[in-house]
Design a protein around this motif. Structure first.
Motif, PDB file in Angstrom:
ATOM      1  N   ARG A  79       0.827  -1.201   0.000  1.00  0.00           N
ATOM      2  CA  ARG A  79       0.000   0.000   0.000  1.00  0.00           C
ATOM      3  C   ARG A  79       0.865   1.255   0.000  1.00  0.00           C
ATOM      4  O   ARG A  79       0.365   2.365  -0.033  1.00  0.00           O
ATOM      5  CB  ARG A  79      -0.933  -0.003   1.221  1.00  0.00           C
ATOM      6  N   LYS A  80       2.179   1.068   0.094  1.00  0.00           N
ATOM      7  CA  LYS A  80       3.164   2.151   0.027  1.00  0.00           C
ATOM      8  C   LYS A  80       2.918   3.227   1.081  1.00  0.00           C
ATOM      9  O   LYS A  80       3.081   4.414   0.839  1.00  0.00           O
ATOM     10  CB  LYS A  80       3.184   2.759  -1.367  1.00  0.00           C
ATOM     11  N   GLY A  81       2.517   2.811   2.257  1.00  0.00           N
ATOM     12  CA  GLY A  81       2.371   3.750   3.355  1.00  0.00           C
ATOM     13  C   GLY A  81       1.116   4.600   3.305  1.00  0.00           C
ATOM     14  O   GLY A  81       0.932   5.481   4.118  1.00  0.00           O
ATOM     15  N   HIS A  82       0.242   4.354   2.360  1.00  0.00           N
ATOM     16  CA  HIS A  82      -0.996   5.128   2.268  1.00  0.00           C
ATOM     17  C   HIS A  82      -1.985   4.640   3.310  1.00  0.00           C
ATOM     18  O   HIS A  82      -1.956   3.482   3.724  1.00  0.00           O
ATOM     19  CB  HIS A  82      -1.615   4.993   0.872  1.00  0.00           C
ATOM     20  N   ALA A  83      -2.870   5.511   3.713  1.00  0.00           N
ATOM     21  CA  ALA A  83      -3.932   5.104   4.632  1.00  0.00           C
ATOM     22  C   ALA A  83      -4.769   4.019   3.977  1.00  0.00           C
ATOM     23  O   ALA A  83      -4.906   3.988   2.742  1.00  0.00           O
ATOM     24  CB  ALA A  83      -4.809   6.302   4.977  1.00  0.00           C
ATOM     25  N   ARG A  84      -5.325   3.147   4.779  1.00  0.00           N
ATOM     26  CA  ARG A  84      -6.063   1.994   4.254  1.00  0.00           C
ATOM     27  C   ARG A  84      -7.194   2.395   3.318  1.00  0.00           C
ATOM     28  O   ARG A  84      -7.482   1.711   2.352  1.00  0.00           O
ATOM     29  CB  ARG A  84      -6.619   1.168   5.416  1.00  0.00           C
ATOM     30  N   THR A  85      -7.848   3.510   3.585  1.00  0.00           N
ATOM     31  CA  THR A  85      -8.972   3.918   2.743  1.00  0.00           C
ATOM     32  C   THR A  85      -8.587   5.004   1.741  1.00  0.00           C
ATOM     33  O   THR A  85      -9.468   5.591   1.122  1.00  0.00           O
ATOM     34  CB  THR A  85     -10.138   4.418   3.619  1.00  0.00           C
ATOM     35  N   SER A  86      -7.289   5.237   1.561  1.00  0.00           N
ATOM     36  CA  SER A  86      -6.879   6.218   0.556  1.00  0.00           C
ATOM     37  C   SER A  86      -7.116   5.627  -0.838  1.00  0.00           C
ATOM     38  O   SER A  86      -7.110   4.402  -1.004  1.00  0.00           O
ATOM     39  CB  SER A  86      -5.402   6.574   0.726  1.00  0.00           C
ATOM     40  N   GLU A  88      -5.177   5.388  -3.317  1.00  0.00           N
ATOM     41  CA  GLU A  88      -4.033   4.579  -3.755  1.00  0.00           C
ATOM     42  C   GLU A  88      -4.091   3.183  -3.135  1.00  0.00           C
ATOM     43  O   GLU A  88      -3.834   2.183  -3.794  1.00  0.00           O
ATOM     44  CB  GLU A  88      -2.711   5.257  -3.369  1.00  0.00           C
ATOM     45  N   SER A  89      -4.443   3.125  -1.845  1.00  0.00           N
ATOM     46  CA  SER A  89      -4.541   1.840  -1.174  1.00  0.00           C
ATOM     47  C   SER A  89      -5.717   1.034  -1.709  1.00  0.00           C
ATOM     48  O   SER A  89      -5.611  -0.166  -1.929  1.00  0.00           O
ATOM     49  CB  SER A  89      -4.698   2.038   0.326  1.00  0.00           C
ATOM     50  N   LEU A  90      -6.843   1.695  -1.917  1.00  0.00           N
ATOM     51  CA  LEU A  90      -8.023   0.999  -2.425  1.00  0.00           C
ATOM     52  C   LEU A  90      -7.760   0.422  -3.808  1.00  0.00           C
ATOM     53  O   LEU A  90      -8.207  -0.686  -4.115  1.00  0.00           O
ATOM     54  CB  LEU A  90      -9.225   1.951  -2.456  1.00  0.00           C
ATOM     55  N   GLN A  91      -7.014   1.124  -4.639  1.00  0.00           N
ATOM     56  CA  GLN A  91      -6.698   0.636  -5.991  1.00  0.00           C
ATOM     57  C   GLN A  91      -5.885  -0.657  -5.943  1.00  0.00           C
ATOM     58  O   GLN A  91      -6.026  -1.519  -6.805  1.00  0.00           O
ATOM     59  CB  GLN A  91      -5.907   1.701  -6.775  1.00  0.00           C
ATOM     60  N   SER A  92      -5.023  -0.798  -4.936  1.00  0.00           N
ATOM     61  CA  SER A  92      -4.144  -1.971  -4.880  1.00  0.00           C
ATOM     62  C   SER A  92      -4.843  -3.198  -4.298  1.00  0.00           C
ATOM     63  O   SER A  92      -4.308  -4.296  -4.362  1.00  0.00           O
ATOM     64  CB  SER A  92      -2.897  -1.653  -4.046  1.00  0.00           C
ATOM     65  N   GLN A  93      -6.035  -3.035  -3.731  1.00  0.00           N
ATOM     66  CA  GLN A  93      -6.731  -4.161  -3.118  1.00  0.00           C
ATOM     67  C   GLN A  93      -7.568  -4.929  -4.142  1.00  0.00           C
ATOM     68  O   GLN A  93      -7.963  -4.392  -5.172  1.00  0.00           O
ATOM     69  CB  GLN A  93      -7.660  -3.655  -1.997  1.00  0.00           C
ATOM     70  N   LEU A  98     -12.132  -5.329  -1.074  1.00  0.00           N
ATOM     71  CA  LEU A  98     -12.974  -4.129  -1.070  1.00  0.00           C
ATOM     72  C   LEU A  98     -14.392  -4.463  -0.604  1.00  0.00           C
ATOM     73  O   LEU A  98     -15.029  -3.671   0.109  1.00  0.00           O
ATOM     74  CB  LEU A  98     -13.007  -3.501  -2.465  1.00  0.00           C
ATOM     75  N   MET A  99     -14.890  -5.643  -0.991  1.00  0.00           N
ATOM     76  CA  MET A  99     -16.218  -6.067  -0.556  1.00  0.00           C
ATOM     77  C   MET A  99     -16.269  -6.221   0.966  1.00  0.00           C
ATOM     78  O   MET A  99     -17.240  -5.820   1.609  1.00  0.00           O
ATOM     79  CB  MET A  99     -16.605  -7.394  -1.214  1.00  0.00           C
ATOM     80  N   THR A 114     -19.093  -2.751  -9.174  1.00  0.00           N
ATOM     81  CA  THR A 114     -17.822  -3.150  -9.769  1.00  0.00           C
ATOM     82  C   THR A 114     -16.711  -2.704  -8.829  1.00  0.00           C
ATOM     83  O   THR A 114     -16.953  -1.963  -7.858  1.00  0.00           O
ATOM     84  CB  THR A 114     -17.616  -2.482 -11.136  1.00  0.00           C
ATOM     85  N   LYS A 115     -15.491  -3.102  -9.131  1.00  0.00           N
ATOM     86  CA  LYS A 115     -14.355  -2.706  -8.302  1.00  0.00           C
ATOM     87  C   LYS A 115     -14.235  -1.186  -8.273  1.00  0.00           C
ATOM     88  O   LYS A 115     -14.054  -0.588  -7.211  1.00  0.00           O
ATOM     89  CB  LYS A 115     -13.061  -3.335  -8.816  1.00  0.00           C
ATOM     90  N   ALA A 116     -14.381  -0.546  -9.416  1.00  0.00           N
ATOM     91  CA  ALA A 116     -14.273   0.917  -9.492  1.00  0.00           C
ATOM     92  C   ALA A 116     -15.362   1.591  -8.646  1.00  0.00           C
ATOM     93  O   ALA A 116     -15.101   2.582  -7.955  1.00  0.00           O
ATOM     94  CB  ALA A 116     -14.364   1.382 -10.938  1.00  0.00           C
ATOM     95  N   GLN A 117     -16.569   1.039  -8.694  1.00  0.00           N
ATOM     96  CA  GLN A 117     -17.662   1.605  -7.906  1.00  0.00           C
ATOM     97  C   GLN A 117     -17.432   1.400  -6.405  1.00  0.00           C
ATOM     98  O   GLN A 117     -17.730   2.274  -5.602  1.00  0.00           O
ATOM     99  CB  GLN A 117     -18.990   0.977  -8.328  1.00  0.00           C
ATOM    100  N   LEU A 118     -16.869   0.253  -6.043  1.00  0.00           N
ATOM    101  CA  LEU A 118     -16.542   0.002  -4.633  1.00  0.00           C
ATOM    102  C   LEU A 118     -15.490   1.000  -4.140  1.00  0.00           C
ATOM    103  O   LEU A 118     -15.610   1.543  -3.039  1.00  0.00           O
ATOM    104  CB  LEU A 118     -16.035  -1.429  -4.443  1.00  0.00           C
ATOM    105  N   ILE A 119     -14.485   1.233  -4.971  1.00  0.00           N
ATOM    106  CA  ILE A 119     -13.445   2.206  -4.611  1.00  0.00           C
ATOM    107  C   ILE A 119     -14.043   3.576  -4.401  1.00  0.00           C
ATOM    108  O   ILE A 119     -13.753   4.256  -3.413  1.00  0.00           O
ATOM    109  CB  ILE A 119     -12.329   2.234  -5.687  1.00  0.00           C
ATOM    110  N   GLU A 120     -14.904   3.962  -5.301  1.00  0.00           N
ATOM    111  CA  GLU A 120     -15.573   5.264  -5.206  1.00  0.00           C
ATOM    112  C   GLU A 120     -16.412   5.366  -3.930  1.00  0.00           C
ATOM    113  O   GLU A 120     -16.325   6.341  -3.179  1.00  0.00           O
ATOM    114  CB  GLU A 120     -16.452   5.492  -6.433  1.00  0.00           C
ATOM    115  N   ALA A 121     -17.212   4.343  -3.664  1.00  0.00           N
ATOM    116  CA  ALA A 121     -18.078   4.340  -2.477  1.00  0.00           C
ATOM    117  C   ALA A 121     -17.248   4.348  -1.187  1.00  0.00           C
ATOM    118  O   ALA A 121     -17.568   5.083  -0.236  1.00  0.00           O
ATOM    119  CB  ALA A 121     -19.001   3.128  -2.504  1.00  0.00           C
ATOM    120  N   LEU A 122     -16.181   3.565  -1.153  1.00  0.00           N
ATOM    121  CA  LEU A 122     -15.339   3.508   0.048  1.00  0.00           C
ATOM    122  C   LEU A 122     -14.580   4.821   0.270  1.00  0.00           C
ATOM    123  O   LEU A 122     -14.380   5.231   1.405  1.00  0.00           O
ATOM    124  CB  LEU A 122     -14.368   2.335  -0.036  1.00  0.00           C
ATOM    125  N   SER A 123     -14.144   5.449  -0.802  1.00  0.00           N
ATOM    126  CA  SER A 123     -13.404   6.698  -0.645  1.00  0.00           C
ATOM    127  C   SER A 123     -14.325   7.816  -0.129  1.00  0.00           C
ATOM    128  O   SER A 123     -13.883   8.692   0.608  1.00  0.00           O
ATOM    129  CB  SER A 123     -12.719   7.128  -1.948  1.00  0.00           C
TER     130      SER A 123
END
Length: 126
Positions: A79-86, A88-93, A98-99, A114-123
């Protein structure tokens, strides 16, 4: 077909192979074929003769704890030191990860996202 030495097998594996072989012979299979199938079955179930039970080497609780810790450190490093919900971190999961995160935050409609929608919702939720 040459028969390999069975010295590295445990007594339990040898008994199991003998039982399987007898079962095949009882069904009318030739002795050499029954023996080959019996040892193939034992090898498939236990991983061969060098490990008792096929579970590999015995690992102490301390070694397992160290392995888990190392795994967690590697995961955090990816995650390169990013916060879990950042973002950048969400993209790597993975989507499954993400579910789980979306489930823990009780995001509605997550199962159809979709993965992109999950990232958006979580962010936005984090």
């Amino acid at each position: 077909m040459p028969v390999a030495s069975k010295d590295k097998y445990t007594a339990k594996q040898k008994r199991k192979a003998q039982h399987i072989e007898e079962s095949y012979e009882h069904k009318g299979m030739p002795e050499d074929q029954a023996q080959a199938r019996a040892w193939a079955t034992v090898n498939k179930q236990s991983g061969g003769g060098e490990r008792a039970g096929g579970s590999g080497t015995d690992t102490s609780g301390r070694e397992k704890q160290t392995a888990r810790s190392d795994s967690a450190k590697r995961a955090a490093q990816t995650r390169k030191g990013h916060a879990r919900t950042s973002p950048e971190s969400l993209q790597s999961q993975t989507r499954e990860s993400l579910m789980k995160e979306a489930r823990s935050q009780d995001i509605r409609g997550r199962s159809r996202m979709t993965k992109a929608q999950l990232i958006e919702a979580l962010s936005h939720a984090g």
